[in-house]
Scaffold this active site. Structure first.
Site, mmCIF file in Angstrom:
data_model
loop_
_atom_site.group_PDB
_atom_site.id
_atom_site.type_symbol
_atom_site.label_atom_id
_atom_site.label_comp_id
_atom_site.label_asym_id
_atom_site.label_seq_id
_atom_site.Cartn_x
_atom_site.Cartn_y
_atom_site.Cartn_z
ATOM 1 N N HIS A 98 0.829 -1.209 0.000
ATOM 2 C CA HIS A 98 0.000 0.000 0.000
ATOM 3 C C HIS A 98 0.860 1.254 0.000
ATOM 4 O O HIS A 98 2.065 1.208 0.248
ATOM 5 C CB HIS A 98 -0.982 0.021 1.181
ATOM 6 N N GLU A 109 7.303 0.658 5.391
ATOM 7 C CA GLU A 109 6.630 -0.334 6.217
ATOM 8 C C GLU A 109 6.790 -1.703 5.569
ATOM 9 O O GLU A 109 6.821 -1.826 4.347
ATOM 10 C CB GLU A 109 5.142 0.040 6.305
#
Lengths: 146, 146
Positions: B7, B134
């Site tokens: 994402h 991340e």
């Protein structure tokens, strides 16, 4: 219709060092490199995955090649980091026109040449909640490293 | 091994208005919403495409729910825009350990809970050419909107 995350554009001061970081840290390899004189950047495309629309998602690492390029000015203000995001579409012309009709500023009158022979345009970040957003229609592509 | 762009995390002041922008401008629909109390955010996941590793790529729209959350502080400094990027892996523990061994600062001692039951950690942006990065291992997911 926008059917994939085509790439994340990341601005850096030193393309070779940044490519090396992504290679040694994550194992991501260079798929393609080029200089885009119009945009004033040298770039490396790292292919991360293929996508359900028949395309792929890349990281696009961007180093400015002249002081007056938009990426050079952006780096001077912000430092290294994510410069833009790009969505893939089969019809950049149609999608750009439809988005312009909704009141979002499209930065080019007509799409221009992007990475690997693609056709691209950009949407004004102030109309997109702060995100410089690119629309891309890819050309058929083949890695120059394979 | 990192196998997809999982994402792009986008910080915003008003989640509902930003969701509406992405829906009306691009046709992207909300796949999932939740509040992550630990991260101090309310978030919406917009699924953009599926990926060749069996996962998917999302936009993650993030609105802070308290003033002392890291996203609230980031917004106060930077304004709305791309906050982080996330790569998907089947083994966040192993990849985080391997990346830590390369000298990159991993922000959590152990992975924590992320969107949709995933397990996540973050890498220090100063060790990643300015990009807050991340790592995500997804749980089996099902949209709460379908």
């Amino acid at each position: 219709m926008l059917t994939r995350i085509d790439h994340i554009g990341i601005a850096c001061h030193d393309l070779d060092a940044t490519v090396e970081f992504y290679r040694t840290t994550y194992g991501f390899e260079v798929f393609h490199t080029e200089v885009n004189e119009e945009q004033g950047v040298r770039e490396a495309m790292l292919k991360i995955n293929e996508t359900s629309d028949g395309g792929a998602s890349y990281l696009q690492l961007l180093e400015p090649v002249r002081e007056d390029s938009t990426v050079a000015k952006w780096l001077a203000k912000n430092g290294e980091g994510v410069h833009h995001i790009a969505f893939g579409t089969a019809d950049v012309d149609g999608d750009a026109a439809a988005i312009r009709d909704k009141g979002v500023r499209v930065l080019y009158e007509e799409p221009r040449r992007g990475s690997m022979g693609s056709r691209i345009t950009f949407l004004h970040p102030k109309d997109c909640h702060g995100v410089l957003t690119e629309l891309v229609t890819s050309a058929p592509v083949e890695s120059d490293e394979h």
